[in-house]
Scaffold this active site. Structure first.
Site, PDB file in Angstrom:
ATOM      1  N   LYS A  53     -31.878  35.741  34.669  1.00 27.01           N
ATOM      2  CA  LYS A  53     -33.346  35.826  34.611  1.00 27.01           C
ATOM      3  C   LYS A  53     -33.917  36.067  36.008  1.00 27.01           C
ATOM      4  CE  LYS A  53     -33.546  32.992  30.443  1.00 27.01           C
ATOM      5  NZ  LYS A  53     -33.766  31.700  29.808  1.00 27.01           N
ATOM      6  N   GLN A  97     -35.244  25.677  31.663  1.00 26.04           N
ATOM      7  CA  GLN A  97     -34.093  26.069  30.835  1.00 26.04           C
ATOM      8  C   GLN A  97     -33.665  24.910  29.938  1.00 26.04           C
ATOM      9  OE1 GLN A  97     -32.953  29.167  30.700  1.00 26.04           O
ATOM     10  NE2 GLN A  97     -31.289  28.748  29.290  1.00 26.04           N
ATOM     11  N   ASP A 120     -42.134  31.304  28.045  1.00 28.22           N
ATOM     12  CA  ASP A 120     -41.118  31.147  27.001  1.00 28.22           C
ATOM     13  C   ASP A 120     -41.763  31.113  25.608  1.00 28.22           C
ATOM     14  OD1 ASP A 120     -38.374  31.062  27.529  1.00 28.22           O
ATOM     15  OD2 ASP A 120     -38.469  29.031  28.357  1.00 28.22           O
TER      16      ASP A 120
HETATM   17  N1  GUN Z   1     -32.013  28.028  26.222  1.00 27.10           N
HETATM   18  C1  GUN Z   1     -31.520  28.977  25.397  1.00 27.10           C
HETATM   19  N2  GUN Z   1     -32.402  29.986  25.275  1.00 27.10           N
HETATM   20  C2  GUN Z   1     -33.463  29.676  26.033  1.00 27.10           C
HETATM   21  C3  GUN Z   1     -34.685  30.337  26.325  1.00 27.10           C
HETATM   22  O1  GUN Z   1     -34.991  31.430  25.841  1.00 27.10           O
HETATM   23  N3  GUN Z   1     -35.524  29.668  27.166  1.00 27.10           N
HETATM   24  C4  GUN Z   1     -35.224  28.474  27.697  1.00 27.10           C
HETATM   25  N4  GUN Z   1     -36.126  27.919  28.501  1.00 27.10           N
HETATM   26  N5  GUN Z   1     -34.104  27.835  27.447  1.00 27.10           N
HETATM   27  C5  GUN Z   1     -33.233  28.442  26.620  1.00 27.10           C
END
Ligand code: GUN
Length: 285
Positions: A53, A97, A120
């Protein structure tokens, strides 16, 4: 039938080029879009995700900061970091995350993120906006799936879409987005007695379970479009999705591969959300 491949890398390149162009335009106005990514603990998969990311931000002209804390970080300390980022004018998107260590209440953390920075799309305000059809940030994975359908000219209107999986991150928002696009929706999950009965009626199948071979060729109507959100490993360590790709690609009209399908699109839509958060911030100056 041999299914058309829906190439998430190629579509991502197109969308990211547009993101980079708009990010450069904002930067020229003195406002570089900024994403803060918070990782707590040492989950190896999470480390890979957050690295990807942050790199995607760097590659497309967005500013990004990665804050990595030990698994012993207290909930109170995490909440105060999020509150500080809510106030930081260089940050337009905040991503914590998941999963978080068990002593931290993920809901509490997500609800502390300002809905204006919830790139998100996990905040209840974002989920509620999606539920009632108001504008808000959409969760990146289902948002990317909608873009993939659009890219092949597949309009969900009037179609029957079956979503396998009911998570807050993928299954539920996916179903709502398809519903908003005028599809008829079935949501299947671990307590659904006869999964194949439902999937065989589907024009669109989205599989988001997290287990290999959940969808096999005999469960798919010829000509259906299949989106595979899964990310698993085969016995010999190769990445694979939730769909039996070799079998299903002989029956479906279009299918997403793993890797190179939904995965890159999730990060792409995170960039889009962060850019749009920054564009809104620019308009409020
Ligand atoms: N864990 C697995 N997928 C995601 C996501 O798209 N965003 C976040 N913040 N955590 C995750």
């Amino acid at each position: 039938m041999t299914a058309r491949l829906i190439d998430g890398n190629a579509l991502s390149r197109q969308i990211r080029a547009d993101v980079a162009r708009r990010a450069a335009a904002l930067t020229a106005q003195g406002l570089t879009p900024g994403l803060a990514v918070i990782l707590v603990g040492d989950n190896p998969a999470s480390q890979v995700y957050v690295r990807n990311k942050v790199k995607a931000c760097q590659d497309n002209g967005l500013h990004s900061v990665l804050e990595h804390y030990p698994a012993t970080l207290s909930e109170a300390d995490l909440l105060s970091r999020v509150q500080a980022l809510n106030q930081d004018p260089t940050i337009h998107g905040i991503l914590v995350q998941l999963p978080l260590p068990p002593h931290i209440d993920a809901h509490k953390v997500i609800e502390t993120i300002s809905p204006l920075k919830d790139v998100d799309g996990f905040h209840v305000a974002s989920a509620g906006a999606l539920m009632v059809g108001q504008s808000g940030f959409k969760p990146c994975t289902p948002y990317g799936c909608m873009k993939m359908l659009e890219s092949i000219g597949c309009d969900p209107k009037g179609k029957h879409a079956v979503v396998i999986g009911r998570s807050n991150i993928v299954g539920k928002p996916m179903a709502l987005m398809l519903l908003q696009a005028h599809a008829t929706i079935t949501i299947c999950h671990s307590a659904t007695p006869d999964l194949a009965h439902h999937t065989r009626q589907a024009d669109i199948v989205v599989v988001a379970v997290g287990r290999r071979n959940v969808l096999t060729a005999d469960m798919v109507k010829p000509g259906a479009v299949v989106l595979d959100v899964g990310m698993n490993r085969t016995d010999d360590g190769k990445l694979c999705g939730d769909v039996d790709f070799d079998g299903v690609s002989k029956v479906a009209s279009a299918i997403t591969p793993v890797p190179g399908g939904v995965g890159p699109m999730t990060i792409t839509m995170l960039l889009v959300n962060t850019l749009e958060a920054a564009e809104r911030a620019a308009q409020m100056r």
